[in-house]
Design an enzyme around this catalytic site. Structure first.
Site, PDB file in Angstrom:
ATOM      1  N   SER A 442      35.300  -0.523  73.020  1.00  0.00           N
ATOM      2  CA  SER A 442      33.710  -0.389  73.413  1.00  0.00           C
ATOM      3  C   SER A 442      34.342   0.885  72.299  1.00  0.00           C
ATOM      4  O   SER A 442      34.619   1.727  72.408  1.00  0.00           O
ATOM      5  CB  SER A 442      32.487   0.036  73.873  1.00  0.00           C
ATOM      6  OG  SER A 442      31.765   0.059  73.134  1.00  0.00           O
ATOM      7  N   ARG A 443      33.673   0.917  70.753  1.00  0.00           N
ATOM      8  CA  ARG A 443      34.577   2.219  69.842  1.00  0.00           C
ATOM      9  C   ARG A 443      33.283   3.341  70.109  1.00  0.00           C
ATOM     10  O   ARG A 443      33.436   4.698  69.673  1.00  0.00           O
ATOM     11  CB  ARG A 443      35.282   2.124  68.713  1.00  0.00           C
ATOM     12  CG  ARG A 443      35.827   1.612  68.994  1.00  0.00           C
ATOM     13  CD  ARG A 443      37.266   1.099  67.231  1.00  0.00           C
ATOM     14  NE  ARG A 443      37.126  -0.494  67.539  1.00  0.00           N
ATOM     15  CZ  ARG A 443      37.319  -1.221  66.913  1.00  0.00           C
ATOM     16  NH1 ARG A 443      36.285  -1.609  66.180  1.00  0.00           N
ATOM     17  NH2 ARG A 443      38.524  -2.858  67.190  1.00  0.00           N
ATOM     18  N   VAL A 444      32.211   3.338  70.065  1.00  0.00           N
ATOM     19  CA  VAL A 444      31.246   3.442  70.008  1.00  0.00           C
ATOM     20  C   VAL A 444      30.277   4.350  71.250  1.00  0.00           C
ATOM     21  O   VAL A 444      29.651   4.959  71.093  1.00  0.00           O
ATOM     22  CB  VAL A 444      29.904   4.355  68.344  1.00  0.00           C
ATOM     23  CG1 VAL A 444      30.631   3.681  67.480  1.00  0.00           C
ATOM     24  CG2 VAL A 444      29.458   2.786  69.034  1.00  0.00           C
TER      25      VAL A 444
END
Ligand code: ATP
Ligand code: MG
Length: 578
Positions: A442-444
């Site tokens: 999950s990048r953000v």
């Protein structure tokens, strides 16, 4: 000829020949409208009694009784019906109504079949415009060529025949929106399909809308709790994020989305579940599941089932998104699930092939990437100046034999802010939800996690990665030293801890307490099979004896060192008695 405009001719249809004076008036009207003189012909017909009908190219001006009557009807249909007494409104509309010289642009169906019609004689029709066919069948312009346009039909094409007439509406496809849609099941055009009666809309929004511009957005920083332990702890999702759920068939993709919806109860978040190309029976099941868990009241289900024409499946996610945008613009948080975009791409491919577009990779048309990016870009967290609402998107994609490098999966992976990768092997081994910790990301969402969760989850991912490595490494070893065995046991305990039944979302305090306790090796020595019972008992113990700790975690979202130590002490004591 390519650049030569066809000279226009005006034809008057009527039962009685117009007088010279009337002809002169027509001439003047045409000159005003088109800025040029044109030949005027007259044709006798009894088809339009009580007046004249004038046709100029594809423009039709109908002054016959029938034409004026239709105009009046169209006016009355537009009278708003949602404020009680409509009689005065109707009276006023009728008394102020005057017939206008309004052109209707009418073309002709050239060919029809497989839900696609080619239409001639409507050179001004625009892309995405809705056209009106015979018997009220609606279609949408999807292909514009020099002499004809390709149009997808939204319902059965039986009443549309070659040579029948087609009318422009000047409107693009849209859907009714509003609060009244909550708790309902509707089709791609916003009509109810749950048999619970009409829905009173608060507005009408285009299905294709521009994504919010950068200046209207703000960073993702508020968590959207799914209640799924492995996701909230390791792959947190923030409001406004787009997180892909990807995996083979029957790996629990839908289950994750449904659990996430159920977990929004009491969290002031509107949910929209868009079912694309699913069986009707599955959709009914989801509706009932949500109802059973009191989650239907804040949810809209939009469905275009496998039996619907491809065009309806194609616009379903855009319609769902438009319904979500209505709430986002009002400052609300929205969670939208697209289940699933693989079937959406297949519907679009079918439609494009029927429109004779040239196929590209895996026979998908070249713009399939744009198809999904313009949908997912509409998920956003709006800035506080314009209300601070958000749309969080959970698109679902089905893979074949775990192949994430196929065309549609790679496309969507690159558009989203991360993916939850579900694995068949894990699923069949009983590890459910079957989240592959190594391939998910999950990048953000990290910024959106509460401080308590971030602190508690600490080394979980690393510990699990070490466990996986060691597991492979020791697979064939016959005797293990004590330390290695203890490490393996620890890893197995963590894996068991992450298993979660369906429809049982976990609260913040439950997750935080479990993490703090487990990562401190408190469960060392407990048989793996007894891990669930231990955790369940421990949480119950906390909730009954130490309710203050639970509520402190839930309300503050913080975990200071004292609190952490308290949790460890209480857990250790409970462990001794277990
Ligand atoms: P499809 O590819 O058919 O859409 P899917 O990937 O969406 O499947 P689901 O329908 O969500 O998978 O789940 C498949 C089956 O696994 C269902 O019967 C569901 O009840 C079961 N299942 C899913 N998650 C869990 C879980 N956490 N625990 C137990 N059973 C589960
Ligand atoms: Mg599914």
């Amino acid at each position: 000829m390519m650049n030569e405009e066809k000279a226009l001719t005006a034809v008057i249809y009527s039962a009685v020949e117009p007088s010279e004076e009337q002809k002169a008036r027509f001439g003047q009207f045409l000159k005003n409208k088109y800025g040029t003189e044109m030949p005027l012909e007259w044709e006798r017909t009894d088809a339009f009694p009580g007046g004249f009908r004038l046709e100029v190219g594809s423009d039709i001006y109908d002054w016959s009784v029938g034409g004026r009557f239709r105009q009046l009807r169209d006016t009355l249909v537009k009278v708003p019906t949602n404020n009680g007494n409509i009689i005065p409104l109707l009276k006023e509309s009728i008394s102020t109504w005057t017939p206008e010289a309004m052109a209707e642009q009418v073309g002709e169906v050239l060919t029809v079949g497989d839900g696609i019609a080619t239409v001639g004689g409507l050179p001004q029709a625009t892309f995405g415009e809705i056209l009106l066919f015979a018997d009220g069948v609606r279609g949408m312009v999807q292909d514009i060529r020099r002499d004809e346009i390709g149009c997808v039909l939204f319902s059965d094409d039986e009443s549309v025949t070659q040579g029948s007439s087609v009318k422009r509406t000047g409107k693009t496809a849209g859907t009714p929106v509003g609060e009244a849609f909550l708790g309902r099941v509707v089709d791609s055009l916003g009509s109810p399909v749950d048999g619970l009666g009409e829905i009173e809309a608060s507005g009408y929004m285009p299905v294709e809308a521009q994504a919010p511009p950068i200046i209207d957005r703000q960073p993702v920083d508020t968590p959207l709790e799914t209640g799924i332990f492995s996701i909230d702890s390791m792959f947190p999702i923030g409001r406004g994020q787009r997180e892909l759920i990807i995996g083979d068939r029957q790996t629990g993709k839908t289950a994750i989305a449904v659990d996430a919806i159920i977990n929004q109860k009491g969290k002031d978040c509107i949910c929209i579940y868009v079912a694309i190309g699913q069986k009707n029976s599955s959709v009914v099941q989801i509706q009932q599941t949500l109802k059973k868990h009191d989650a239907l009241d804040y949810t809209i289900i939009v469905t275009a089932s496998a039996s619907e024409p491809a065009p309806l499946q194609y616009i379903a996610p855009y319609a769902g998104c438009a319904m979500g945008e209505y709430f986002m613009r009002k400052g609300k948080d929205v969670l939208i699930v697209y289940d699933d975009l693989s079937k959406h791409a297949v519907a679009y491919r079918a439609l494009s092939l029927l429109l004779d577009r040239s196929p590209g990779r895996e026979a998908y048309p070249g713009d399939v990437f744009y198809l999904h990016s313009r949908l997912l870009e509409r998920a956003a967290r709006l800035s506080d100046e314009i209300g601070g609402g958000s749309i969080t998107a959970l698109p679902i994609v089905e893979t074949q034999a775990g192949d994430v490098s196929a065309y549609i999966p790679t496309n969507i992976i690159s558009i989203t802010d991360g993916q939850i990768f579900l694995e068949s092997d894990l699923f069949f081994a009983g590890q459910r939800p079957a989240v592959n910790v190594g391939l998910s990301v999950s990048r953000v969402g990290g910024d959106a996690q509460t401080k308590a969760m971030k602190k508690a989850a600490g080394t979980l991912r690393i510990d699990l990665a070490q466990y996986r490595e060691m597991e492979v490494f020791t697979q064939f070893a016959s005797d293990l030293d004590d330390q290695t065995r203890a490490q393996l046991e620890y890893g197995q305990g963590l894996m068991r801890m992450l298993r979660q039944k369906q429809y049982r979302p976990k609260s913040q305090h439950e997750q935080v307490i479990t993490l703090v306790m487990a990562l401190a090796h408190t469960m060392q020595g407990i048989e793996t099979d007894k891990v669930p019972a231990f955790i369940e008992g421990l949480i119950e113990h906390f909730e009954t004896e130490h309710a203050d700790i639970c509520s402190r975690i839930d309300t503050t979202g913080k975990l200071d060192d004292d609190l952490k130590q308290d949790i460890l002490d209480i857990s250790a004591k409970y462990r001794e008695k277990f």
